[in-house]
Design an enzyme around this catalytic site. Structure first.
Site, mmCIF file in Angstrom:
data_model
loop_
_atom_site.group_PDB
_atom_site.id
_atom_site.type_symbol
_atom_site.label_atom_id
_atom_site.label_comp_id
_atom_site.label_asym_id
_atom_site.label_seq_id
_atom_site.Cartn_x
_atom_site.Cartn_y
_atom_site.Cartn_z
ATOM 1 N N GLU A 55 0.861 -1.179 0.000
ATOM 2 C CA GLU A 55 0.000 0.000 0.000
ATOM 3 C C GLU A 55 0.902 1.235 0.000
ATOM 4 O O GLU A 55 1.783 1.350 0.866
ATOM 5 C CB GLU A 55 -0.895 0.008 1.243
ATOM 6 C CG GLU A 55 -1.840 1.183 1.284
ATOM 7 C CD GLU A 55 -2.631 1.255 2.589
ATOM 8 O OE1 GLU A 55 -3.450 2.176 2.722
ATOM 9 O OE2 GLU A 55 -2.409 0.405 3.470
ATOM 10 N N ARG A 80 5.428 -13.576 9.781
ATOM 11 C CA ARG A 80 6.020 -12.256 9.601
ATOM 12 C C ARG A 80 7.292 -12.171 10.427
ATOM 13 O O ARG A 80 7.489 -12.943 11.373
ATOM 14 C CB ARG A 80 5.040 -11.145 9.992
ATOM 15 C CG ARG A 80 4.681 -11.101 11.449
ATOM 16 C CD ARG A 80 3.744 -9.942 11.742
ATOM 17 N NE ARG A 80 4.428 -8.667 11.560
ATOM 18 C CZ ARG A 80 3.805 -7.487 11.579
ATOM 19 N NH1 ARG A 80 2.490 -7.442 11.727
ATOM 20 N NH2 ARG A 80 4.472 -6.377 11.440
ATOM 21 N N LYS A 116 2.655 0.163 10.544
ATOM 22 C CA LYS A 116 2.817 1.387 9.770
ATOM 23 C C LYS A 116 2.124 2.561 10.468
ATOM 24 O O LYS A 116 2.599 3.696 10.424
ATOM 25 C CB LYS A 116 2.254 1.183 8.361
ATOM 26 C CG LYS A 116 2.755 2.207 7.352
ATOM 27 C CD LYS A 116 2.126 2.012 5.986
ATOM 28 C CE LYS A 116 2.545 0.739 5.334
ATOM 29 N NZ LYS A 116 1.995 0.585 3.971
#
Length: 720
Positions: free
Chosen positions: A218, A439, A449
């Protein structure tokens, strides 16, 4: 020339029979020479499910342990023994065939054959006849190679079998030598694999039809190390493991957060990591298709419009209560969707939800939102759209449209995988295989983020490229090399094991890359630096050309200036003793003749030193090696050495932790120093080592009137 090739990682119950028979042939007959070798392959020949291969000259190879033994018996008559009768030969073949019954690693399956063997060995020394035969070797090898069977024998409950087993081992010492050679090969392969890193053999489905992966960032921030793992894994599977295609698709569906600046930075960071997508696309390229799919779902009553406020919706989904709008008519839903599309005051109040379930145990399946209204201009499409799909709605659709075959996603999406599949099934779209991987988490680090953006906006850090930040730009600014970054991440692999990694391992990998090529320089801390007079030095300063790296001549040469006046660090001066012999690094030995204090009696610092050169002294015998700089014959370069600490004081954050409570108030440490004249030539991004101080990356090159600024690069030691 005969050779027996074995796959050392295979089930040893299938390998040892052939290995022992071949070894026995070599041991018992000087005319037989079978080369035994080990080959690390899942199958020794394409199309053959064999882990043993016997090659005899120009003949076609024989595959499989049992077939190899039969071929050796046929080729080498001495293996049958001098007194082996026709009846015995038949019995040997029977026991060779029965060897297979000792392969299963399940005790219930192998218990019966073991009990039969125990009974057969009553009053017998050998399995067949009165001498050692291939039957003994084959059966013993299969039993010894089967961990379950071997454990049962060691218990000693099967007396005859245990007696025979020990007898074989004691009377044929070469057997254990052969087993050790096999185990050594297996361990060597295992160690090599461990050193190489993680396994990528994760059995992705339908790879024979071609592999297409995608990395969908994104554009609402800079890539961090977690994103780097996703990008590198997608790149690895597409371009190295399967020679397929990788798509970089920008998930640009939230105009409030997204900027072209972030988009451009992501492209740069991917290129910097050596990732070259075969195609770059944008979810915004598919806004019309996504809109049509949502219309279809509304018309087919697979979705509905909802104006429930966010808090109430969250509570209803949590306890499994249906929205009051869930059973609205198709006409009402389409009308509200049209208002959303126009971006009217009324439209802003509504969203579209998938009609999946109210009370599914998996809360991700409880009527998730799939479309929102946002009148803010989009950085690519401008004011063309006022409605935007959510990631969970558009991702499966665009994956299917773009031909993605395997969606590699982090474990955080696992609960949403059924939602992904529901969208594809509901819209009758081509299926996409999903693989979840863990992750990458690090101690004292946040990869959210949203939280990182807060730190930037509040000025806690300098920006997205702050060297304390886990962004690609941040860690590269700290001094991480791309080669080390790729190696470290790819070594983690696509495992699903969630671990909290220590940064020391990360930086230790980097040191392997920078140590062999980093030029060596010298710096002395400016604060309380100690002047020293050198007796025995030449009257005038002189310069010599020395290698920048003692073990790598390709790094180049540097100027080293010698004179009777030098500077050393205060801490080094404090450690010296009268008449002690020390080594001035890069020069030779010297004897401490005088240590003077400062003029201030309350100050315990050393004020000055007198050293006498003793160049014939042995540098290996001195305890203290001291770095120094000549104050004559060169212009010392002012530098600022900067070190950093973690931004947070807590190793692992929990879900409800208040981040601000764990902010480290002191994370930046600066000291002024003087460096050798060669440092004036360094450029931004150069990586060097200041001897006895550490590795540094040049963040700002020296300019007259402005000191060079260098960031300390951690090396994996605890102090970093």
């Amino acid at each position: 020339m005969a050779s027996l090739t074995l796959e050392p990682k295979a089930n040893q119950a299938t390998l040892l029979p052939a290995l022992l028979v071949a070894t026995h042939a070599n041991e018992s007959d000087p005319n037989i020479s079978i080369t035994i070798q080990f080959e690390d392959t899942e199958s020794l020949e394409k199309g053959e499910a064999a882990t043993a291969k016997l090659s005899l000259g120009t003949e076609a190879p024989t595959y499989g342990s049992e077939n190899a033994i039969a071929k050796m018996l046929e080729t080498y008559p001495s293996l049958k023994g001098k007194s082996e009768s026709l009846a015995n030969t038949h019995e040997v073949k029977e026991w060779l065939a029965r060897t297979r019954s000792y392969y299963p690693a399940d005790f219930k399956t192998v218990e019966g054959p073991l009990l039969e063997l125990d009974s057969h060995l009553t009053l017998r020394t050998y399995v067949v006849g009165y001498t050692l035969t291939t039957a003994d070797l084959s059966v013993w090898g299969a039993v010894r190679g089967n961990k379950v069977a071997y454990a049962a024998i060691k218990k000693g409950n099967m007396l005859n079998l245990s007696r025979w087993f020990r007898f074989m081992e004691e009377t044929n010492p070469w057997i254990m030598t052969a087993i050790h050679s096999l185990n050594a090969q297996a361990q060597e392969k295992k160690a090599a694999k461990s050193k190489e890193g993680a396994s990528y053999d994760i059995a992705l489905l339908d790879v024979e039809k071609g592999v297409v992966t995608r990395f969908p960032p994104e554009p609402s921030g800079y890539l961090h190390i977690g994103h780097a793992k996703a990008a590198l894994l997608n790149d690895y599977f597409a371009h190295e493991q399967y020679k397929g295609t990788m798509i970089c698709r920008f998930d640009d569906t939230n105009p409030t957060k997204e900027k072209e600046e972030f988009q451009d930075a992501i492209v740069e960071d991917l290129a910097g990591m050596g990732i070259k997508p075969d195609k770059v696309s944008y979810t915004s390229d598919y806004f019309e298709e996504l809109y049509q799919y949502c219309l279809r779902m509304l018309k087919e009553e697979k979705a509905y419009a909802d104006d429930t406020d966010q808090l109430t919706m969250r509570e209803e989904r949590m306890v499994g209560i249906a929205s009051r709008r869930r059973d609205a008519s198709v006409e009402e839903n389409l009308s509200h969707f049209e208002e959303m599309k126009k971006g009217t005051e009324e439209g802003i109040e509504w969203c579209i939800r998938a009609k999946i379930s109210v009370d599914n145990p998996n809360k991700a399946m409880r009527d998730p939102v799939i479309y929102r209204c946002n009148p803010q201009p989009h950085h690519r499409t401008g004011n063309a759209w006022k409605i935007y799909p959510t990631y969970d709605f558009c991702c499966p659709i665009v994956d299917s449209i773009e031909g993605v075959t395997h969606a590699l996603r982090t474990m955080e999406y696992r609960d949403r995988n059924p939602q992904y599949e529901w969208v594809l099934n509901t819209l009758n779209l081509r299926k996409v295989h999903i693989w979840d991987f863990a992750r990458m988490n690090f101690i004292r680090t946040l990869l959210s983020k949203r939280e990182l953006t807060k730190l930037v906006d509040r000025g806690v850090v300098w920006g997205w490229d702050d060297p304390r930040f886990p962004t690609i730009r941040g860690i590269r600014r700290r001094g991480m090399t791309i080669e080390a970054l790729r190696e470290f991440i790819l070594k983690q692999g696509p495992s699903r094991n969630i671990v909290n990694l220590d940064w020391t391992l990360f930086w230790a990998t980097n040191k392997k890359y920078i140590d062999p090529v980093a030029p060596r320089h010298t710096a002395v801390l400016k604060d309380n630096a100690v002047p020293a007079t050198i007796k025995g030095a030449r009257a005038a300063p002189y310069t010599e050309q020395k290698p920048k790296h003692g073990k790598n001549a390709e790094v180049g040469m540097k100027s080293v200036v010698f004179s009777g006046s030098i500077l050393i660090d205060q801490e080094d001066a404090k450690s010296l003793k009268q008449d002690e012999e020390i080594t001035l690094m890069g020069w030779g030995n010297a004897i401490v003749r005088k240590i003077s204090g400062t003029l201030n009696p309350l100050n315990q610092n050393v004020g000055s030193l007198e050293l006498e050169l003793h160049l014939q002294g042995d540098v290996k015998k001195t305890e203290k090696k001291v770095t120094w700089l000549s104050t004559e014959g060169q212009e010392l370069v002012p530098v600022e050495l900067v070190d950093f600490d973690y931004l947070f004081t807590k190793d692992k954050f929990e879900k409800d932790d208040v981040v601000d409570r764990f902010l480290n108030p002191h994370t930046e440490f600066r000291v002024a120093a003087l460096a050798d004249c060669n440092v004036a030539e360094l450029k931004e991004d150069d990586i060097i080592q200041f001897e006895r101080k550490g590795y540094y990356r040049v963040d700002k090159a020296f300019a007259h009137g402005q000191p060079a600024v260098l960031f300390n690069i951690p090396t994996g030691k605890a102090s970093n």
